[in-house]
Design an enzyme around this catalytic site. Structure first.
Site, PDB file in Angstrom:
ATOM      1  N   ARG A   1       0.794  -1.354  -0.010  1.00  0.00           N
ATOM      2  CA  ARG A   1       0.008   0.080  -0.067  1.00  0.00           C
ATOM      3  C   ARG A   1       0.724   1.201  -0.031  1.00  0.00           C
ATOM      4  NH1 ARG A   1      -2.929  -2.462   4.113  1.00  0.00           N
ATOM      5  NH2 ARG A   1      -4.840  -3.636   3.358  1.00  0.00           N
TER       6      ARG A   1
ATOM      7  N   LYS B   1       2.208  11.827 -12.104  1.00  0.00           N
ATOM      8  CA  LYS B   1       1.612  10.591 -12.480  1.00  0.00           C
ATOM      9  C   LYS B   1       2.618   9.149 -12.979  1.00  0.00           C
ATOM     10  CE  LYS B   1      -0.940  13.164 -16.204  1.00  0.00           C
ATOM     11  NZ  LYS B   1      -1.352  13.016 -17.597  1.00  0.00           N
TER      12      LYS B   1
ATOM     13  N   GLU C   1       9.573  18.885 -25.616  1.00  0.00           N
ATOM     14  CA  GLU C   1       8.794  19.248 -24.456  1.00  0.00           C
ATOM     15  C   GLU C   1       9.037  20.766 -23.924  1.00  0.00           C
ATOM     16  OE1 GLU C   1       6.091  17.205 -23.705  1.00  0.00           O
ATOM     17  OE2 GLU C   1       6.667  15.399 -24.700  1.00  0.00           O
TER      18      GLU C   1
ATOM     19  N   LYS D   1       5.534  23.581 -15.559  1.00  0.00           N
ATOM     20  CA  LYS D   1       4.549  22.347 -15.216  1.00  0.00           C
ATOM     21  C   LYS D   1       3.900  22.019 -13.993  1.00  0.00           C
ATOM     22  CE  LYS D   1       3.875  17.422 -15.978  1.00  0.00           C
ATOM     23  NZ  LYS D   1       4.539  16.139 -16.378  1.00  0.00           N
TER      24      LYS D   1
ATOM     25  N   GLU E   1      -6.037  16.479 -13.726  1.00  0.00           N
ATOM     26  CA  GLU E   1      -6.263  16.850 -14.929  1.00  0.00           C
ATOM     27  C   GLU E   1      -7.857  17.047 -15.433  1.00  0.00           C
ATOM     28  OE1 GLU E   1      -4.282  15.362 -19.148  1.00  0.00           O
ATOM     29  OE2 GLU E   1      -3.397  14.653 -17.165  1.00  0.00           O
TER      30      GLU E   1
ATOM     31  N   ARG F   1      -4.876  21.836 -16.838  1.00  0.00           N
ATOM     32  CA  ARG F   1      -3.477  20.787 -17.100  1.00  0.00           C
ATOM     33  C   ARG F   1      -3.308  20.295 -18.474  1.00  0.00           C
ATOM     34  NH1 ARG F   1      -1.365  16.063 -12.801  1.00  0.00           N
ATOM     35  NH2 ARG F   1       0.215  15.334 -14.217  1.00  0.00           N
TER      36      ARG F   1
ATOM     37  N   ASN G   1      -0.911  19.338 -23.046  1.00  0.00           N
ATOM     38  CA  ASN G   1      -1.066  18.248 -24.195  1.00  0.00           C
ATOM     39  C   ASN G   1      -0.806  19.024 -25.522  1.00  0.00           C
ATOM     40  OD1 ASN G   1      -1.535  16.395 -22.629  1.00  0.00           O
ATOM     41  ND2 ASN G   1      -3.603  16.367 -22.587  1.00  0.00           N
TER      42      ASN G   1
ATOM     43  N   HIS H   1       0.309  17.421 -28.765  1.00  0.00           N
ATOM     44  CA  HIS H   1       0.195  15.778 -28.133  1.00  0.00           C
ATOM     45  C   HIS H   1      -0.972  14.946 -28.829  1.00  0.00           C
ATOM     46  CE1 HIS H   1       3.567  16.873 -25.631  1.00  0.00           C
ATOM     47  NE2 HIS H   1       3.673  15.477 -25.271  1.00  0.00           N
TER      48      HIS H   1
ATOM     49  N   HIS I   1       0.813  12.036 -30.385  1.00  0.00           N
ATOM     50  CA  HIS I   1       0.652  10.665 -30.143  1.00  0.00           C
ATOM     51  C   HIS I   1       0.094   9.740 -31.373  1.00  0.00           C
ATOM     52  CE1 HIS I   1       0.212  11.509 -25.465  1.00  0.00           C
ATOM     53  NE2 HIS I   1       1.372  11.179 -25.736  1.00  0.00           N
TER      54      HIS I   1
ATOM     55  N   HIS J   1       8.770  10.009 -29.779  1.00  0.00           N
ATOM     56  CA  HIS J   1       7.745  10.971 -29.038  1.00  0.00           C
ATOM     57  C   HIS J   1       8.187  12.326 -29.425  1.00  0.00           C
ATOM     58  CE1 HIS J   1       4.802  12.240 -26.017  1.00  0.00           C
ATOM     59  NE2 HIS J   1       5.405  13.065 -25.665  1.00  0.00           N
TER      60      HIS J   1
HETATM   61  N1  LIG Z   1       4.796  10.647 -15.620  1.00  0.00           N
HETATM   62  C1  LIG Z   1       4.754  11.605 -16.513  1.00  0.00           C
HETATM   63  O1  LIG Z   1       4.110  12.554 -16.179  1.00  0.00           O
HETATM   64  C2  LIG Z   1       5.360  11.316 -17.857  1.00  0.00           C
HETATM   65  C3  LIG Z   1       5.724  12.384 -18.777  1.00  0.00           C
HETATM   66  C4  LIG Z   1       6.297  12.281 -20.110  1.00  0.00           C
HETATM   67  C5  LIG Z   1       6.694  11.156 -20.462  1.00  0.00           C
HETATM   68  N2  LIG Z   1       6.238   9.919 -19.367  1.00  0.00           N
HETATM   69  C6  LIG Z   1       6.968   8.773 -19.786  1.00  0.00           C
HETATM   70  O2  LIG Z   1       7.996   8.534 -20.009  1.00  0.00           O
HETATM   71  C7  LIG Z   1       8.574   7.548 -20.929  1.00  0.00           C
HETATM   72  C8  LIG Z   1       9.831   8.305 -21.903  1.00  0.00           C
HETATM   73  O3  LIG Z   1      10.651   8.462 -21.160  1.00  0.00           O
HETATM   74  P1  LIG Z   1      12.240   8.780 -21.753  1.00  0.00           P
HETATM   75  O4  LIG Z   1      12.221   9.582 -23.008  1.00  0.00           O
HETATM   76  O5  LIG Z   1      12.945   9.369 -20.599  1.00  0.00           O
HETATM   77  O6  LIG Z   1      12.464   7.387 -22.310  1.00  0.00           O
HETATM   78  P2  LIG Z   1      13.302   6.249 -21.481  1.00  0.00           P
HETATM   79  O7  LIG Z   1      13.244   5.915 -20.027  1.00  0.00           O
HETATM   80  O8  LIG Z   1      12.947   4.950 -22.446  1.00  0.00           O
HETATM   81  O9  LIG Z   1      14.787   6.690 -21.748  1.00  0.00           O
HETATM   82  C9  LIG Z   1      15.126   6.740 -22.932  1.00  0.00           C
HETATM   83  C10 LIG Z   1      16.523   5.664 -23.301  1.00  0.00           C
HETATM   84  O10 LIG Z   1      17.783   6.435 -22.744  1.00  0.00           O
HETATM   85  C11 LIG Z   1      18.344   5.365 -22.001  1.00  0.00           C
HETATM   86  N3  LIG Z   1      18.621   6.342 -20.725  1.00  0.00           N
HETATM   87  C12 LIG Z   1      18.249   6.933 -19.801  1.00  0.00           C
HETATM   88  N4  LIG Z   1      19.156   7.771 -19.162  1.00  0.00           N
HETATM   89  C13 LIG Z   1      20.339   7.640 -19.871  1.00  0.00           C
HETATM   90  C14 LIG Z   1      21.758   8.462 -19.609  1.00  0.00           C
HETATM   91  N5  LIG Z   1      21.656   9.182 -18.729  1.00  0.00           N
HETATM   92  N6  LIG Z   1      22.612   8.109 -20.609  1.00  0.00           N
HETATM   93  C15 LIG Z   1      22.398   7.194 -21.635  1.00  0.00           C
HETATM   94  N7  LIG Z   1      21.235   6.690 -21.873  1.00  0.00           N
HETATM   95  C16 LIG Z   1      20.327   7.064 -21.085  1.00  0.00           C
HETATM   96  C17 LIG Z   1      17.299   4.582 -21.440  1.00  0.00           C
HETATM   97  O11 LIG Z   1      17.787   3.497 -21.071  1.00  0.00           O
HETATM   98  C18 LIG Z   1      16.483   4.419 -22.690  1.00  0.00           C
HETATM   99  O12 LIG Z   1      17.033   3.616 -23.456  1.00  0.00           O
HETATM  100  C19 LIG Z   1       7.339   7.179 -21.756  1.00  0.00           C
HETATM  101  O13 LIG Z   1       7.035   5.926 -21.193  1.00  0.00           O
HETATM  102  C20 LIG Z   1       6.299   8.212 -21.317  1.00  0.00           C
HETATM  103  O14 LIG Z   1       4.867   7.754 -21.160  1.00  0.00           O
HETATM  104  C21 LIG Z   1       5.668  10.221 -18.382  1.00  0.00           C
HETATM  105 ZN   LIG Z   2       5.180  14.530 -24.403  1.00  0.00          ZN
END
Ligand SMILES: NC(=O)c1ccc[n+]([C@@H]2O[C@H](COP(=O)([O-])OP(=O)(O)OC[C@H]3O[C@@H](n4cnc5c(N)ncnc54)[C@H](O)[C@@H]3O)[C@@H](O)[C@H]2O)c1
Ligand SMILES: [Zn+2]
Length: 345
Positions: free
Chosen positions: A109, A131, A173, A215, A225, A229, A233, A236, A240, A250
């Site tokens: 929990r 999120k 972003e 943000k 949201e 908020r 998007n 997006h 998307h 992305h």
């Molecule tokens: N929770 C939220 O509000 C929110 C907002 C935006 C995106 N997201 C989510 O985030 C995800 C995408 O995140 P991301 O773009 O960070 O992708 P990711 O976590 O897949 O990282 C991208 C790549 O970079 C590598 N990596 C990470 N740090 C590194 C570093 N310092 N040096 C070298 N390689 C490194 C990872 O292993 C991966 O292969 C999606 O699933 C998306 O839905 C969530």
């Molecule tokens: Zn985005």
């Protein structure tokens, strides 16, 4: 280093921009056992920061953002006798943060947790807003919770090993945030684009800080949201759909989505051509795409599919001017037909 407390209805989060990975234990409450969750890439690059016994590794890529990975992590936590006193630290990009937040929020929990964000996208976007979640049956982030990490360390040095294409996702972003909410941040991006791309510490620190604060401000006004908020998007809706239909990264897909939203904003909200051109120029400068020359039908199909989830209308974000976005409820069919007209003109 910039330290900022984000106050939210879901608890406070301390944001540490420019802090180092190696100082993480300063922020974990004294005496608590710690377990790190990271992905294989980050582990390989930064294994010196972990002890063998305190780290759980997961794979990489959007395909592992599933309940199977969550189950695997619950099992690992059990094996390591994690209990309610265990503090969890997610080290990685958005994927690690999303999964870690979900696992930590649900195991027994809820355990206490923090993040070390290692991608630009995670630093500016994924680690603020509370999120957490995973994908389910092809639906992105379908299963999840709202919950804030106790701290987020944005170690700018980690970005030096990040592949260029991942950096671009973060810049897309940041540009989006400036465009919807802050004309002066936009002007700063125009002036510092070169230094930003070369990861100049001062510039990146400022960009991460400003984007995160914007943000956080927007999220605080609307934690679940339902209203303002949605402005986050911007770009997006189509972004998307492009991402889904073409498999494009992305950030690039969102850039195309923003360019389309600009065209629609000129038509519907009277956005000036000068402002739209300024934004397109900045996207160009960051080597982000602003059009898509392939087949649009699969993209429209992906949008149509959203109807099943959201109904015939969609909350679409339009721009009145740089720094001033609005949300308008629009029929999906209308968006598609306007885009069709534009593509054929
Ligand atoms: N929770 C939220 O509000 C929110 C907002 C935006 C995106 N997201 C989510 O985030 C995800 C995408 O995140 P991301 O773009 O960070 O992708 P990711 O976590 O897949 O990282 C991208 C790549 O970079 C590598 N990596 C990470 N740090 C590194 C570093 N310092 N040096 C070298 N390689 C490194 C990872 O292993 C991966 O292969 C999606 O699933 C998306 O839905 C969530
Ligand atoms: Zn985005």
């Amino acid at each position: 280093m910039i330290k900022h407390t984000i106050k939210g209805g879901l608890g406070n989060s301390i944001l540490l921009i420019g802090e180092y990975f190696k100082n993480v234990m300063t922020y974990v409450p004294e005496g608590l056992p710690v377990l790190f969750i990271t992905d294989d890439n980050v582990y390989q690059l930064y294994d010196r920061h972990f002890q063998v016994n305190d780290v759980i590794r997961i794979g990489t890529g959007e395909t592992i953002k599933t309940l199977d990975t969550v189950r695997h992590l619950y099992q690992e936590l059990l094996n390591r006798k994690a209990d309610r006193s265990t503090f969890i630290v997610g080290v990685g990009g958005g994927i690690v943060c999303d999964i870690t937040g979900f696992v930590a929020s649900t195991y027994m929990r809820g355990l206490r947790y923090g993040f070390i964000s290692s991608t630009l996208l995670a630093q500016v976007d994924a680690s603020v807003g509370g999120k957490n979640g995973v994908n389910f049956k092809g639906y992105k982030n379908l299963v999840g919770v709202f919950n804030q990490p106790e701290f987020v360390i944005c170690d700018i040095n980690l970005l030096k090993t990040l592949p260029k294409r991942e950096l671009l996702c973060g810049f897309a972003e940041i540009i989006k945030t400036a465009v919807i909410a802050d004309e002066s941040l936009f002007a700063y991006l125009e002036q510092t684009q070169d230094r930003a791309e070369n990861l100049d510490g001062d510039v990146i620190e400022k960009l991460v800080c400003e984007s995160v604060l914007i943000k956080a401000h927007i999220v605080n006004a609307d934690e679940k949201e339902t209203g303002v908020r949605r402005k986050l998007n911007f770009g997006h809706t189509f972004g998307h759909a492009v991402e889904k239909a073409t498999g494009m990264p992305h950030g690039q897909a969102v850039s195309i989505g923003m360019a389309l939203a600009l065209m629609l904003s000129m038509k519907i909200e009277g956005l000036s051509k000068e402002s739209a051109d300024r934004i397109i120029k900045l996207l160009h400068q960051f080597n982000l795409p602003v059009d898509y020359n392939g087949d649009w039908e699969p993209i429209f199909n992906a949008l149509e599919k959203d109807k099943k989830k959201a109904g015939n209308h969609i909350h679409f974000v339009l721009l009145k001017e740089i720094g001033n976005a609005i949300v308008k409820k629009m029929p999906i069919d209308n968006l598609i037909s306007l885009t069709r007209q534009y593509n054929s003109s």
